[in-house]
Scaffold this motif. Sequence first.
Motif, PDB file in Angstrom:
ATOM      1  N   PHE B  29       0.871  -0.616  -0.104  1.00 55.94           N
ATOM      2  CA  PHE B  29       0.435   0.143  -0.112  1.00 55.94           C
ATOM      3  C   PHE B  29       0.983   0.912  -0.067  1.00 55.94           C
ATOM      4  N   THR B  32       1.316   2.272  -3.496  1.00 62.06           N
ATOM      5  CA  THR B  32       0.643   2.623  -3.918  1.00 62.06           C
ATOM      6  C   THR B  32       0.129   3.838  -4.308  1.00 62.06           C
ATOM      7  N   THR B  35       3.313   5.848  -5.448  1.00 65.35           N
ATOM      8  CA  THR B  35       3.122   5.899  -6.711  1.00 65.35           C
ATOM      9  C   THR B  35       2.107   7.383  -7.408  1.00 65.35           C
ATOM     10  N   ARG B  36       0.430   7.058  -6.144  1.00 60.16           N
ATOM     11  CA  ARG B  36      -0.028   8.126  -6.101  1.00 60.16           C
ATOM     12  C   ARG B  36       0.861   9.163  -6.364  1.00 60.16           C
ATOM     13  N   ARG B 160      -4.807  -3.987 -15.501  1.00 64.10           N
ATOM     14  CA  ARG B 160      -3.744  -2.282 -15.459  1.00 64.10           C
ATOM     15  C   ARG B 160      -3.733  -2.528 -17.439  1.00 64.10           C
ATOM     16  N   PRO B 171       3.141  -3.246  -8.151  1.00 61.96           N
ATOM     17  CA  PRO B 171       2.914  -2.257  -7.848  1.00 61.96           C
ATOM     18  C   PRO B 171       4.300  -1.686  -7.726  1.00 61.96           C
ATOM     19  N   LEU B 243      -3.395   3.984 -12.647  1.00 60.81           N
ATOM     20  CA  LEU B 243      -3.051   3.981 -10.848  1.00 60.81           C
ATOM     21  C   LEU B 243      -4.429   3.198 -11.006  1.00 60.81           C
ATOM     22  N   ASN B 244      -5.806   3.992 -10.781  1.00 66.41           N
ATOM     23  CA  ASN B 244      -6.315   3.261 -10.114  1.00 66.41           C
ATOM     24  C   ASN B 244      -7.615   2.624 -10.928  1.00 66.41           C
TER      25      ASN B 244
END
Lengths: 249, 327
Positions: B29, B32, B35-36, B160, B171, B243-244
């Motif tokens: 997480f 992630t 990445t965001r 993805r 990820p 990403l989402n």
Amino acid sequence: MSEPVLATRNLKKAFGALQATDDVSIDLRAGEIHAIIGPNGAGKSTLIAQICGGYRPDAGTVHLAGVDVTSLSTAERAQRGLGRTFQISALAMEDTVLENALLGAVGHARKPWRLWGAVERDRSLRDRAMEALARVGIADLADQITANLSHGQRRQLEVAVALTLAPKAFIMDEPMAGLGAEGSKVMTTFLDGLRSEAPILLVEHDMDAVFALADRISVLVYGRVIATGSVEEIRNSREVREAYLGEEA
Amino acid sequence: MIAERWINWIVLLGFVVLPLWALFADEPFTITLATRAVILALAAVGLNIALGIGGLVSLGHAVFFGLGGYAMGILAHHAQTYAPLELGPLVIEGTKSMPIIWVTALVTSALAALVIGLLSLRTTGVYFIMITLAFGQMFFFFSISWSAYGGEDGLSIYVRNDFPGLNTLQPIQFFGLCLAVLCLALGIHSRLRTSPFGLALNAARQAPERVETVGLNPMRLKLLAFVISGALTGLSGALFADLNRFVSPTMFSWQLSGELIVLIIIGGVGRLMGPVIGAALFVALEHLLGGLTEFWLVWLGVILLLIVLFARGGIIGILTGKAGPNV
Ligand SMILES: Nc1ncnc2c1ncn2[C@@H]1O[C@H](COP(=O)(O)OP(=O)(O)OP(=O)(O)O)[C@@H](O)[C@H]1O
Ligand SMILES: [Mg+2]
């Protein structure tokens, strides 16, 4: 006399009820310094703005090297050879002195679309900018932030930027303001030599400088040219003394 | 005071070390989140070219973010439904290939920026802000009513998209890809800033009349800046959607445009790494405070207020003791 480098014909500009310039026709000939004098609010800066493209005149024309430029933008007029300095400095204050001069060099070389390669490493641009700074005597300030310069130094930088353009005609709005007695003298000597490169339309309140430099003087009062002539003629004109010089005495 | 160059490298190093730590600590997480942050930073790096160098306060950059997102959503949607996109005689196959999606996102948002720029750069100041905001709202409401692609509900993409040679489902690999794109964008910003174009653009922000008197057209300079800026933000939108695995009209929302501006102000307007620091802080606060209170944005607001009032130059300004890139 050959065709003037710069000529205005019957320029008019009103701000509401105020006629800021009224029927102004002046010439700037090769090799000369033509001074425009007149009391505060006479319309000198407004005249310059019309010549350089900042204001569209209500009537009249501006010719540069024989070409009618009245409908051209400020940038197009600059490309065709007008080199202007501002009464109130218009410089990139956060940038260094060198960067301001480089901007002139970039404009002169028409290289604004180069997105790659550091501008300060471009030899020809850098040389042109540094040479202009050196000529007005502020090469040692090249790395200073412009906001930190004195008023007089900003004036010098204004002139340096105009030099980088190698214009056909200089239009200078009060280049001596804030220079002090010594600086004024240095600038006077400099402008004296500059006229052989390109003629200068000089708006100036410093009468010593004007009388020392001008080949011709035009007197602007309430937007009208009340007299044009040599230094002697203007000094001896009763009309001028009553309308303008008399105020100062 | 710390030299800006050091700050820049330390921040980048942080973006390498943290996800690697997360990888070995088995905290996917965190990857992630990182990445965001990287993708939001990319969006803001794009905006920073227009805002920081050109002085263009665009409250419509969500347009480009959303266009990038929908470029990804639409192409991937047609690929996963095996139904080509038919525009009259023109038949476009969907795709799951990131490079093709990226080029589509870049071109679409650059064209949109060109049109929006041409129309809005005639104005300045608050009018420019309002016009760009209006464009943003236009796209927002259009996307809501565009039922073919989910309307208000948005579009889900099941898997993805692919990038040649990578397994983007991992990820850490997707993170690395995004970080590489961000570094590329930072390279573009830093090259641009010192180029003749950057010099002229930077002067056009401070003294447009000066730029004109050296024979250059400030509006054209700003237009090109706006196009480059919009294109980069558009690319970030495509990555964000990936990403989402989801796109929706919120990508076009004015709140997003506002957040991008806030990120830049917090990090440092016009500074190379300003948007990156701002985005990192934004995502960190969102994660840390968002769990505790629904009103975490209030705290972001407080930070913003303190910075605007007491620290011109944002966090980079505080750390370097310099309010601007030069001064
Ligand atoms: N943009 C404007 N709008 C309205 N009035 C203006 C504007 N610009 C100048 N004026 C007015 O026009 C007149 C001429 O101004 P201008 O600046 O040309 O005078 P000047 O001869 O340059 O004066 P100074 O010696 O103080 O520089 C002044 O009365 C001024 O107040
Ligand atoms: Mg004046």
